[in-house]
Enzyme design. Structure first.
Site, PDB file in Angstrom:
ATOM      1  N   ARG A  34       0.832  -1.200   0.000  1.00 39.24           N
ATOM      2  CA  ARG A  34       0.000   0.000   0.000  1.00 39.24           C
ATOM      3  C   ARG A  34       0.869   1.254   0.000  1.00 39.24           C
ATOM      4  O   ARG A  34       1.888   1.321   0.685  1.00 39.24           O
ATOM      5  CB  ARG A  34      -0.924   0.003   1.218  1.00 39.24           C
ATOM      6  CG  ARG A  34      -1.913  -1.141   1.160  1.00 39.24           C
ATOM      7  CD  ARG A  34      -3.002  -1.073   2.208  1.00 39.24           C
ATOM      8  NE  ARG A  34      -3.690  -2.349   2.259  1.00 39.24           N
ATOM      9  CZ  ARG A  34      -4.586  -2.770   1.380  1.00 39.24           C
ATOM     10  NH1 ARG A  34      -4.931  -1.960   0.375  1.00 39.24           N
ATOM     11  NH2 ARG A  34      -5.144  -3.954   1.477  1.00 39.24           N
ATOM     12  N   GLU A 104       9.006  10.057  -8.695  1.00 43.10           N
ATOM     13  CA  GLU A 104       9.767  10.403  -7.481  1.00 43.10           C
ATOM     14  C   GLU A 104      10.722   9.285  -7.083  1.00 43.10           C
ATOM     15  O   GLU A 104      11.840   9.556  -6.651  1.00 43.10           O
ATOM     16  CB  GLU A 104       8.813  10.675  -6.311  1.00 43.10           C
ATOM     17  CG  GLU A 104       8.025  11.958  -6.448  1.00 43.10           C
ATOM     18  CD  GLU A 104       6.991  12.109  -5.339  1.00 43.10           C
ATOM     19  OE1 GLU A 104       7.089  11.409  -4.311  1.00 43.10           O
ATOM     20  OE2 GLU A 104       6.088  12.920  -5.528  1.00 43.10           O
ATOM     21  N   VAL A 105      10.271   8.055  -7.172  1.00 42.48           N
ATOM     22  CA  VAL A 105      11.095   6.924  -6.731  1.00 42.48           C
ATOM     23  C   VAL A 105      11.589   6.174  -7.972  1.00 42.48           C
ATOM     24  O   VAL A 105      10.774   5.647  -8.751  1.00 42.48           O
ATOM     25  CB  VAL A 105      10.286   5.973  -5.821  1.00 42.48           C
ATOM     26  CG1 VAL A 105      11.171   4.818  -5.359  1.00 42.48           C
ATOM     27  CG2 VAL A 105       9.725   6.731  -4.612  1.00 42.48           C
ATOM     28  N   HIS A 109       7.336   1.244 -10.660  1.00 41.32           N
ATOM     29  CA  HIS A 109       6.166   0.886  -9.850  1.00 41.32           C
ATOM     30  C   HIS A 109       4.911   1.259 -10.605  1.00 41.32           C
ATOM     31  O   HIS A 109       4.840   2.314 -11.227  1.00 41.32           O
ATOM     32  CB  HIS A 109       6.190   1.568  -8.479  1.00 41.32           C
ATOM     33  CG  HIS A 109       6.461   3.038  -8.510  1.00 41.32           C
ATOM     34  ND1 HIS A 109       7.716   3.564  -8.721  1.00 41.32           N
ATOM     35  CD2 HIS A 109       5.637   4.098  -8.360  1.00 41.32           C
ATOM     36  CE1 HIS A 109       7.661   4.880  -8.693  1.00 41.32           C
ATOM     37  NE2 HIS A 109       6.410   5.230  -8.490  1.00 41.32           N
ATOM     38  N   HIS A 111       1.119   2.246 -10.012  1.00 42.39           N
ATOM     39  CA  HIS A 111       0.116   2.654  -9.030  1.00 42.39           C
ATOM     40  C   HIS A 111      -1.207   2.035  -9.467  1.00 42.39           C
ATOM     41  O   HIS A 111      -1.650   2.244 -10.607  1.00 42.39           O
ATOM     42  CB  HIS A 111      -0.096   4.168  -9.032  1.00 42.39           C
ATOM     43  CG  HIS A 111       1.072   4.997  -8.610  1.00 42.39           C
ATOM     44  ND1 HIS A 111       1.144   5.622  -7.387  1.00 42.39           N
ATOM     45  CD2 HIS A 111       2.206   5.342  -9.267  1.00 42.39           C
ATOM     46  CE1 HIS A 111       2.262   6.313  -7.291  1.00 42.39           C
ATOM     47  NE2 HIS A 111       2.931   6.173  -8.431  1.00 42.39           N
TER      48      HIS A 111
END
Ligand code: 5GP
Length: 125
Positions: A34, A104-105, A109, A111
């Site tokens: 999460r 940002e990271v 990933h 979402h």
């Protein structure tokens, strides 16, 4: 310019168990957890376990097993959250990538956002 992966990014630390996370699913090739700052009732991040910066990086250099494993994990989480199109109300899947994507990271990933109507896809600004 070759892809460069920073193994000190926060998701690399999560994968190594150095930072806790709220895991939803773990498979051979992916981890889903999460988001720490949820933007919707359901907000889960799905990352490949391999050192890939972005979607295009995984697509270019990942093995078929890694690509399939991450993709199937995304679908499995959609089912687990009850947002999949066959049995739920849908979701938005986002992979912010690079500077213009406002990533940002720097570890790939996806979402998964759901549980409410998500509105327009992007703002015009
Ligand atoms: P990006 O802008 O790179 O697509 O999104 C990064 C996401 O990672 C943000 O939604 C942010 O809330 C989330 N995030 C940043 N640090 C952490 C963390 O330590 N744990 C978790 N679970 N999510 C994080």
């Amino acid at each position: 310019m070759p892809y460069t992966y920073d193994d000190q990014n926060i998701f690399a630390k999560i994968l190594r168990g150095e930072i806790p996370n709220d895991t939803v699913l773990e498979t051979d090739h992916a981890l889903a957890f999460r988001d720490i700052t949820p933007q919707a009732p359901h907000h889960v991040l799905v990352i490949p376990k391999g050192p890939y910066v972005s979607f295009d990086h995984l697509a270019k250099e990942g093995s078929d097993a890694e690509i399939a494993g991450w993709t199937r994990a995304v679908g499995q989480v959609c089912q687990m959250l009850g947002v999949s199109v066959d049995s739920g109300d849908g979701y938005r899947l986002i992979c912010n990538s690079g500077a213009h994507g406002v990533q940002e990271v720097p570890h790939l990933h996806a979402h998964i956002l759901g549980g409410r109507h998500m509105g327009r896809m992007i703002s015009k600004s």
